[in-house]
Design a protein around this motif. Structure first.
Motif, PDB file in Angstrom:
ATOM      1  N   ARG A  49       0.837  -1.200   0.000  1.00 11.21           N
ATOM      2  CA  ARG A  49       0.000   0.000   0.000  1.00 11.21           C
ATOM      3  C   ARG A  49       0.872   1.251   0.000  1.00 11.21           C
ATOM      4  NH1 ARG A  49      -5.375  -0.676   1.485  1.00 11.21           N
ATOM      5  NH2 ARG A  49      -5.963  -2.745   2.234  1.00 11.21           N
ATOM      6  N   ALA A  50       1.762   1.347   0.965  1.00  9.25           N
ATOM      7  CA  ALA A  50       2.598   2.539   1.119  1.00  9.25           C
ATOM      8  C   ALA A  50       3.988   2.076   1.550  1.00  9.25           C
ATOM      9  CB  ALA A  50       1.980   3.490   2.134  1.00  9.25           C
ATOM     10  N   PRO A  51       4.799   1.570   0.632  1.00  8.96           N
ATOM     11  CA  PRO A  51       6.086   0.976   1.014  1.00  8.96           C
ATOM     12  C   PRO A  51       7.049   1.962   1.659  1.00  8.96           C
ATOM     13  CG  PRO A  51       5.900   1.198  -1.373  1.00  8.96           C
ATOM     14  CD  PRO A  51       4.544   1.478  -0.813  1.00  8.96           C
ATOM     15  N   LEU A  52       7.030   3.224   1.220  1.00 11.40           N
ATOM     16  CA  LEU A  52       7.940   4.207   1.825  1.00 11.40           C
ATOM     17  C   LEU A  52       7.558   4.450   3.280  1.00 11.40           C
ATOM     18  CD1 LEU A  52       8.181   6.755  -1.132  1.00 11.40           C
ATOM     19  CD2 LEU A  52       9.766   4.916  -0.532  1.00 11.40           C
ATOM     20  N   LEU A  53       6.269   4.519   3.541  1.00 12.91           N
ATOM     21  CA  LEU A  53       5.812   4.663   4.921  1.00 12.91           C
ATOM     22  C   LEU A  53       6.176   3.428   5.728  1.00 12.91           C
ATOM     23  CD1 LEU A  53       4.149   6.195   7.099  1.00 12.91           C
ATOM     24  CD2 LEU A  53       2.138   4.965   6.252  1.00 12.91           C
ATOM     25  N   ALA A  54       6.006   2.241   5.135  1.00 16.11           N
ATOM     26  CA  ALA A  54       6.324   0.999   5.845  1.00 16.11           C
ATOM     27  C   ALA A  54       7.778   0.968   6.281  1.00 16.11           C
ATOM     28  CB  ALA A  54       6.001  -0.199   4.956  1.00 16.11           C
ATOM     29  N   GLN A  55       8.683   1.414   5.414  1.00 20.04           N
ATOM     30  CA  GLN A  55      10.101   1.442   5.770  1.00 20.04           C
ATOM     31  C   GLN A  55      10.355   2.371   6.949  1.00 20.04           C
ATOM     32  OE1 GLN A  55      12.143   2.559   2.184  1.00 20.04           O
ATOM     33  NE2 GLN A  55      11.407   0.780   1.031  1.00 20.04           N
ATOM     34  N   ARG A  56       9.721   3.535   6.910  1.00 14.88           N
ATOM     35  CA  ARG A  56       9.920   4.506   7.998  1.00 14.88           C
ATOM     36  C   ARG A  56       9.319   3.980   9.304  1.00 14.88           C
ATOM     37  NH1 ARG A  56      12.759   9.509   6.677  1.00 14.88           N
ATOM     38  NH2 ARG A  56      12.747   9.607   4.404  1.00 14.88           N
ATOM     39  N   ILE A  57       8.148   3.368   9.227  1.00 15.32           N
ATOM     40  CA  ILE A  57       7.496   2.842  10.427  1.00 15.32           C
ATOM     41  C   ILE A  57       8.338   1.710  11.018  1.00 15.32           C
ATOM     42  CG2 ILE A  57       5.494   1.580  11.276  1.00 15.32           C
ATOM     43  CD1 ILE A  57       4.922   4.492  10.881  1.00 15.32           C
ATOM     44  N   GLU A  58       8.928   0.883  10.169  1.00 16.45           N
ATOM     45  CA  GLU A  58       9.772  -0.211  10.665  1.00 16.45           C
ATOM     46  C   GLU A  58      10.977   0.342  11.422  1.00 16.45           C
ATOM     47  OE1 GLU A  58      11.929  -4.287   9.008  1.00 16.45           O
ATOM     48  OE2 GLU A  58      11.032  -2.865   7.601  1.00 16.45           O
ATOM     49  N   ALA A  59      11.604   1.391  10.881  1.00 16.27           N
ATOM     50  CA  ALA A  59      12.736   2.017  11.569  1.00 16.27           C
ATOM     51  C   ALA A  59      12.293   2.661  12.874  1.00 16.27           C
ATOM     52  CB  ALA A  59      13.381   3.054  10.655  1.00 16.27           C
ATOM     53  N   LEU A  60      11.093   3.270  12.869  1.00 21.78           N
ATOM     54  CA  LEU A  60      10.583   3.872  14.102  1.00 21.78           C
ATOM     55  C   LEU A  60      10.291   2.793  15.133  1.00 21.78           C
ATOM     56  CD1 LEU A  60       9.712   6.631  15.323  1.00 21.78           C
ATOM     57  CD2 LEU A  60       7.389   6.084  14.599  1.00 21.78           C
ATOM     58  N   GLY A  61       9.804   1.648  14.675  1.00 19.95           N
ATOM     59  CA  GLY A  61       9.563   0.538  15.594  1.00 19.95           C
ATOM     60  C   GLY A  61      10.834   0.079  16.276  1.00 19.95           C
TER      61      GLY A  61
END
Length: 895
Positions: free
Chosen positions: A373-385
């Protein structure tokens, strides 16, 4: 501008001359300092100068901090910041016996205010021997403890700074200016008087500008309500500005905090009707509101706080939705559509809280056919996690949390990739300053948990009023105190009712009331407020050439009267003030329009080879209103889901469907039900409920867990068991299909459906059952536009012969079958239809007509029963049914 009592008085001309000669002006607030600076610059420009030295005009508070800063290298005590003071007061109060009964943060703010008043009005010594009420005794104890803590840190605070500076001035440690002009100090506090005396003793010549001597043309205007009053003020200001673009226009609002949003909206509409529309250049509006808004109210800061909340491992769904749509995180424009779709998908899931790992999985497209859906957001959220896990359960110094918060914001790409506007840039800088201020807490607070540090940041943002700097504008909207020292060409004071003016006394709860009245503390008693209001009112008559005083006659259901302090001013009609008649943007468009009328009732035909999305709901919506069917199933127009606490009725119904499907897959037939013993049947029900809830919990982990999940399993097993007792009373049947997916061709449409259950009767014909947990009845199948065409559609769409259709109402206290069947079929509660084949033919024609209309693109706004049909429809903003009804009556049968 009023001067301090007992000081030499200067004319305005002499004031400017002293400033030109290098004198310093100290003002009571920042707004007056800015006003004097602008007046000085206008004077120099009017004299034909192109360059001139910047005059030294400072608020008194700024000069105090500057003077203190000059002694930092001489070993002076640490000056506590306002945040450090607040934290120390909170610490003192939280350690007291009364803390469990108090809101610590609010009580600390009140105590800090009382401490400042006690120093400004020399109340500390009288408090020691004064009979005190319970709150006063508590404050005195807190104040002593606060002073001990400050002294142990080797620190002083802002309340003590003027006295300490006065001492240092007398000791010769501070170089004083040759002359100081005191502006706006009509009622200096005893502490300020002592400071000024110290300056004079050190050789500083003090003087004060004389009050303005212009006499205003005054008028009083009465309005029916506050809304009319605000509208008139805006039009008045627009008219005065149009007559003289250089005019200085003031609007004084007694209750500015309450009316701020309304004033901002109305003034923007009147001053610049097209502002904010596409293609209109963004230029500053010609007015300024003195009262700022909490920093947390600005969208940029709200997004930043939402990012920091994710460090807790989960987020509130509403907050997360606003963050997904925010332009202040990385790739906001590139993934705008997918992120909006992700927000809608999260709402459909129904969880009020969303875990970070779930957000990352869904943003990456897990479990979807369409891919990420939103791969760029997913990458950022994973790093934030990863950052969240590294800081989970750890207590850190506030300065270290500031570093973590900056890192979290950077990880999500805050403040976004687009260029910030001037206002957004200033808000961003103020936000960075706020986060950096956490470092100052290291000296006054122990290490904090993530939750405590985040709560501190949120409280700071909510308690910090911020007003972005803007170019100098001619219209100033001010609070009562801010306007007092200023002069204008035109001045309007609004809201002058007897309830608001004079203001009601508001004595401080922590200080003895008698002592407050004795020293004439602001807001201490009615006599003090009346004297203050009289002085302010007299000042308005000298502060402008034109003065308008206004008040509403009514607010809500209350009648209002004018303040007695202005009742003697002659009342005039608002039309005599020459208000600007500025039409709104909508009015301009409507006035210039050529209205063309035509009916467009049909959209493009549905592609015959393309399956219809939405199943039987297409027919139900087409029957209810053709436009609804077109908007929902062709345009994809749907309202966002609104999650609720726990499971919704629809979700609980779906769980029951799953349980009954599993049970009948195991039983297989009526004989299987009869032959299964009570213990085996009970075990089967428990297992089916367990499996259904555990499967649903994978999508609703926040809801279906613990005791709530156990209760839901017990409810499902109990309800399904009660339903099986109803099934026992039927004749022989075999369950042919449960939750069966089928493709049906009806009315020229190909659609995919899921049948709850199909039973095969002994003669080979079928009975179609549809589980319902709400109110249902076969009458919903009647007429040319049936309300629930689902079962009729199944009956005519299946290839196998159908002999009965029925709702299976699985509802506590009201269980049973409701339906119709052929004459030789007997199901308890199902009525025999005398002409079964005729009924099937009628249904075939009815659903065929609905399908053909949808396929042809028929999309007229035609609710079956207005307004009942529209009561639960979310397409009203699109079809504008209420406007259509307002233009003329609906068809008689539709009404």
């Amino acid at each position: 501008m009023g001067g301090a009592a007992g000081l030499p008085s200067l004319s305005r001309q002499a004031l400017w001359e002293r400033l030109e000669a290098g004198g310093m002006a100290l003002t009571i607030n920042r707004r007056l300092a800015r006003f004097l600076k602008n007046e000085y610059d206008r004077r120099q420009w009017g004299r034909g100068l192109m360059l001139w030295p910047t005059p030294e005009i400072l608020p008194l508070s700024a000069w105090l901090e500057r003077a203190y800063g000059e002694l930092l290298l001489e070993g002076v005590p640490l000056l506590l910041s306002p945040l450090q003071e607040q934290v120390l007061w909170e610490r003192v109060i939280s350690e007291s016996e009364a803390s469990p009964l108090l809101d610590v943060a609010s009580t600390a703010a009140l105590a800090r205010e009382a401490w400042q008043l006690a120093h400004a009005y020399r109340l500390w010594e009288p408090l020691q021997g004064q009979p005190l009420h319970e709150d006063g005794r508590a404050f005195l104890g807190w104040a002593r403890r606060y002073r001990e803590l400050a002294e142990s840190l080797g620190a002083l605070d802002v309340a003590q700074l003027p006295d300490r500076l006065a001492t240092w001035i007398r000791q010769g440690r501070i170089a004083v200016p040759r002359q100081v002009l005191l502006c706006g100090f009509e009622e200096p506090t005893p502490q300020e008087r002592a400071l000024f005396t110290a300056l004079e003793a050190a050789g500083c010549a003090l003087a004060a500008p004389s009050p303005p001597d212009q006499a205003a043309r005054a008028a009083r205007v009465v309005f029916s309500g506050p809304e009319d009053e605000v509208e008139a003020v805006a039009r008045w200001a627009r008219a005065r500005l149009g007559a003289d673009p250089e005019a200085r226009i003031g609007v004084v609002v007694l209750d500015l905090a309450r009316l701020r949003r309304q004033l901002e909206r109305v003034f923007a509409q009147v001053m610049r009707p097209g502002a904010g529309l596409p293609g209109i250049p963004s230029t500053p509006l010609p007015f300024n509101i003195s009262l700022g808004e909490p920093l947390s109210a600005y969208p940029l800061v709200d997004s930043a706080i939402a990012v920091l909340e994710l460090l807790q491992g989960e987020a509130d769904l509403g907050r997360l939705g606003s963050l997904l749509r925010s332009p202040f995180i990385a790739a906001a424009e590139a993934e705008q559509g997918p992120r909006a779709a992700l927000d809608a998908a999260l709402r459909r899931r129904g969880e009020l809280r969303v875990e970070l790992r779930q957000l990352c999985r869904l943003a990456g497209g897990a479990g979807t056919r369409a891919g990420p859906r939103a791969p760029l957001l997913a990458q950022r959220i994973e790093a934030l996690g990863a950052l969240a896990r590294a800081n989970a359960g750890i207590a850190r110094a506030p300065s270290r949390w500031a570093e973590v918060f900056f890192a979290a914001l950077s990880t999500l790409g805050f403040p976004g990739s687009r260029s910030l506007t001037s206002e957004e840039y200033q808000v961003h800088e103020k936000w960075r300053e706020l986060l950096a201020s956490l470092a100052a807490l290291d000296a006054v607070t122990p290490p904090l948990s993530l939750a405590a540090a985040l709560a501190r940041v949120k409280a700071l943002a909510a308690g910090t009023l911020f007003q972005p700097e803007s170019p100098e504008v001619p219209v100033q909207i001010l609070g009562m105190l801010e306007a007092a020292p200023l002069v204008f060409d035109h001045l309007w004071v609004m809201g002058l009712t007897d309830e608001a003016w004079p203001p009601s006394p508001r004595p401080h709860p922590f200080l003895p009331f008698s002592l407050q009245a004795k020293v004439e503390l602001p807001h201490s008693c009615a006599e003090r407020e009346l004297a203050f209001a009289r002085r302010m009112t007299a000042g308005w008559f000298r502060a402008a050439k034109e003065l308008v005083l206004s008040h509403p006659q009514r607010e809500g259901d209350r009648d209002l009267a004018p303040s007695p302090l202005i009742a003697g001013v002659p009342a005039v009609d608002a039309s005599r003030l020459g208000l600007a008649l500025i039409p709104s943007y909508a009015e301009v468009i409507h006035a210039s329009a050529r209205i063309e009328r035509f009916e467009d009732l049909t959209g493009p035909p549905h592609p015959p080879e393309q399956p219809v999305q939405g199943g039987t709901r297409v027919f139900r919506d087409q029957a209810a209103c053709p436009f609804r069917a077109f908007a929902v199933h062709r345009l994809g127009s749907r309202a966002l889901d609104a999650p609720e606490v726990g499971l919704s009725p629809a979700e609980r119904g779906r769980l029951l469907h799953v349980v009954l499907a599993r049970v009948w897959q195991a039983l297989g037939s009526h004989r299987g039900l009869i032959e299964t013993g009570p213990e085996a049947l009970s075990a089967l029900l428990r297992a089916a409920a367990e499996q259904a809830v555990e499967a649903a919990a994978r999508e609703r982990p926040q809801t279906l867990r613990g005791r709530y999940a156990d209760l839901e399993k017990a409810r499902l097993a109990r309800l399904a068991g009660a339903w099986l007792e109803v099934e026992r009373r039927r004749g022989d049947f075999r369950v042919e299909a449960v939750e069966a997916q089928r493709e049906l061709a009806v009315g020229g449409l190909c659609l995919r459906v899921i049948l709850d259950r199909v039973d095969q009767l002994p003669d080979g014909r079928r009975a179609i059952l549809d589980y319902k947990t709400g109110e249902t009845h076969p009458g919903q199948w009647d007429g040319e536009r049936p309300e629930e065409p689902q079962l009729p559609l199944y009956a005519v769409g299946l290839e196998a012969p159908v002999a009965a259709v029925a709702f299976a109402r699985v509802r506590p206290g009201n269980m049973g079958f409701r339906g119709v069947a052929a004459g030789d079929v007997h199901i308890p509660g199902v009525e025999v239809h005398p002409d079964w084949q005729g009924l099937l033919a009628h249904w075939r024609r009815t659903v065929g007509t609905l399908g053909q209309a949808f396929a042809a693109g028929v999309a007229r706004v035609d609710p079956k029963r207005y307004p009942a049909t529209c009561g639960h429809c979310d397409q009203a903003p699109l079809c504008r049914i209420h406007e259509r009804v307002g233009l003329g009556p609906m068809e008689p049968e539709e009404e």
